[in-house]
Design an enzyme around this catalytic site. Structure first.
Site, mmCIF file in Angstrom:
data_model
loop_
_atom_site.group_PDB
_atom_site.id
_atom_site.type_symbol
_atom_site.label_atom_id
_atom_site.label_comp_id
_atom_site.label_asym_id
_atom_site.label_seq_id
_atom_site.Cartn_x
_atom_site.Cartn_y
_atom_site.Cartn_z
ATOM 1 N N LYS A 65 118.391 17.226 111.712
ATOM 2 C CA LYS A 65 118.936 16.301 112.708
ATOM 3 C C LYS A 65 118.149 15.003 112.789
ATOM 4 O O LYS A 65 116.925 14.992 112.635
ATOM 5 C CB LYS A 65 118.934 16.962 114.093
ATOM 6 N N GLY A 123 122.896 24.845 123.162
ATOM 7 C CA GLY A 123 121.794 25.524 123.836
ATOM 8 C C GLY A 123 122.190 26.316 125.070
ATOM 9 O O GLY A 123 121.327 26.759 125.822
ATOM 10 N N GLY A 147 123.608 27.681 116.759
ATOM 11 C CA GLY A 147 122.295 27.133 117.078
ATOM 12 C C GLY A 147 121.389 28.204 117.614
ATOM 13 O O GLY A 147 120.910 29.074 116.898
#
EC number: 4.3.3.6
Lengths: 298, 203
Positions: A85, A157, A239
């Site tokens: 990222k 998240g 993730g």
């Protein structure tokens, strides 16, 4: 070697790389050991990060690109593609990742944006980019800047898949609504959603985005991954969902198998058995708007 | 009911729809009716007159081909003389032997072709490229799209080399099996798919 004959970094090469990821699972990893687990489970690529989004959320502060040392170690450990990222607008972080040999850069809202107005001009890079989007206008602006892959933003998240569902349905609904519109009506849509008219017209004709569209942001279980595939995602990013789960090895393998068997409930039931608890997560409803990562990017 | 010929595209992961589209267009071009099916599970390969193993990630492909029980079916089909086309990751899957990168990930190769392959022979994604190629089975150049492409380092005497680039074998044929390091399904040029259809229809 006659390199003059070879054409690097063309649109076909960048979008082609993204297409090779279709039907696959891309997993967030923070260490070479985690990368090995992901590869062993059958991930098509890993996303090298300093911390998974759930921890970025908890720790607060400015989230930046991962330590190049760790990214390098992960590149040296696995044979599958490594993504990393960069902050929105931070073209130097992206250049650093490209120099390391990263195979795709995620210009990501999970990190703290570096530019309040502009995204990276991705056409200037040899390496392909993936960018997040919540709606068609955002997706087409990113493609216009050179993104070779789009993913839903979802809400990273959280382990709450609702925002990924919302963004996937939003984009697809907007594409369906383009069908049957006249040229002048499409021009009107392009103005309303602030997207280039050529891309709006091409999308209307193809009835899908011209680059692959993955699901991301809150996928935490095999059933979540299968849900996103059923909704038309070309593939899935997971993730925090893997390494925040009780048993990452089992969860990683199960999510890979779920994506391959997304349309077979009996098989999904088998796959989902005995894999331990998923990440605890937080319901999106409890997150104040100013802390929502999906609001980042323009 | 009329028996319709089936051509299968292994649909575990990767450029599946691109191969399905290319095959359909190639069939339409020559006016032949056949069914093109995406194969995710076992039981379909034995019904097919031709099999395509598309590009994608070879580690993912090999693992799921074995887990789903398709790997054995492809080996049996190859032994029966069914034409098989492998592109990019497919070229790796078909090989007998891999380099240390392949060994490191303990992939189970199908061993259908007498070839030794090098994974990512041309480097990482930033080194990926397009190039005009001379391919022995075609009478004019073909645009090869190479994405983290593999290459064949060496092959047995029964393998016919169809094209080389930078010291690597990038296209080869062994009887009914055709392997390419590049992606014909990403271009509009259908000549290689037509060549593969010739193999199926003359079978």
């Amino acid at each position: 070697m006659d390199f003059e004959k070879l054409r690097h970094g063309t649109e076909l090469i960048k979008r082609g790389f993204a297409r090779m990821q279709k039907g696959g699972v891309i997993m967030d990893v923070t260490t070479p050991e985690q990368a090995r687990i992901a590869e062993e489970a059958g991930a098509v690529a890993v996303m090298a990060l300093q911390a998974v989004p759930a921890d970025i959320r908890k720790e607060g502060g400015v989230a930046r690109m991962a330590d190049p040392e760790i990214v390098q170690q992960i590149i040296d450990t696995v044979t599958i593609p490594v993504m990393a990222k960069a902050r929105i607008g931070h073209f130097v972080e992206a250049e650093i990742m490209e120099a390391l040999g990263v195979d795709m850069v995620d210009e990501s809202e999970v990190l703290t944006p570096a530019d309040p107005f502009y995204h990276i001009d991705k056409t200037q890079f040899t390496v392909p980019f993936v960018c997040g989007a919540r709606n068609l206008g955002e997706a087409l602006r990113r493609i216009n800047e050179g993104a070779a892959m789009i993913r839903t933003k979802g809400e990273a998240g959280t382990g709450d898949v609702s925002q990924a569902v919302k963004h996937m349905k939003q984009i697809q609904g907007e594409i369906r609504a383009l069908a049957g519109k006249t040229k002048e009506e499409l021009i009107m849509v392009a103005r309303e959603i602030e997207a280039p008219i050529e891309l709006v017209m091409e999308t209307a004709k193809m009835q899908r985005l011209i680059v692959v569209n993955f699901a991301a942001g809150g996928v935490a279980t095999p059933a979540d991954a299968a849900l996103m595939m059923r909704l038309g995602a070309d593939g899935v990013f997971v993730g925090s969902g893997i390494f925040k789960a009780e048993n990452p090895e089992k969860m990683a393998k199960a999510i890979v198998e779920a994506v391959n068997n997304y349309d077979n409930p009996a098989k999904l039931a088998e796959i989902s058995k005995g894999i331990g608890a998923g990440m605890k997560g937080i319901s999106v409803d409890t997150i104040p708007v100013e802390e929502a990562l999906q609001e980042r990017g323009w | 009911m009329v028996f319709l010929m089936k051509i299968g595209v292994i649909a575990i992961q990767g450029a599946v729809s691109e191969h399905v589209d290319a095959l359909k267009r190639a069939l339409a071009e020559r006016g032949v009716e056949a069914e093109v099916v995406a194969i995710k599970h076992k039981g379909i390969v034995p019904e097919c007159s031709g099999i395509v193993i598309p590009g994608g990630e070879s580690t993912t492909l090999c693992r799921l081909l074995a887990r789903e029980g398709i790997a054995e079916e492809i080996k049996e089909a190859a032994a029966r003389g069914i034409p098989i086309l492998g592109t990019c990751a497919g070229l790796i899957v078909l090989a007998k032997e891999g380099n240390e990168q392949v060994a490191k990930t303990s992939q189970e190769l199908l061993g259908i072709m007498d070839t030794k392959v090098n994974r990512n022979a041309f480097g990482r994604q930033r080194d990926s490229f397009e190039a005009e190629l001379d391919v022995a089975i075609l009478d004019s150049p073909f645009t090869g799209v190479f994405i983290r492409a593999p290459g064949i380092v060496s092959c047995g005497p029964c393998v016919r080399v169809l094209s080389r680039l930078e010291g690597m074998i990038i296209a080869a044929e062994e009887g009914n099996v055709l392997a390419l390091a590049f992606h014909p399904e990403l271009t509009d040029d259908l000549r290689i798919h037509q060549y593969f259809l010739n193999k199926i229809l003359n079978c």
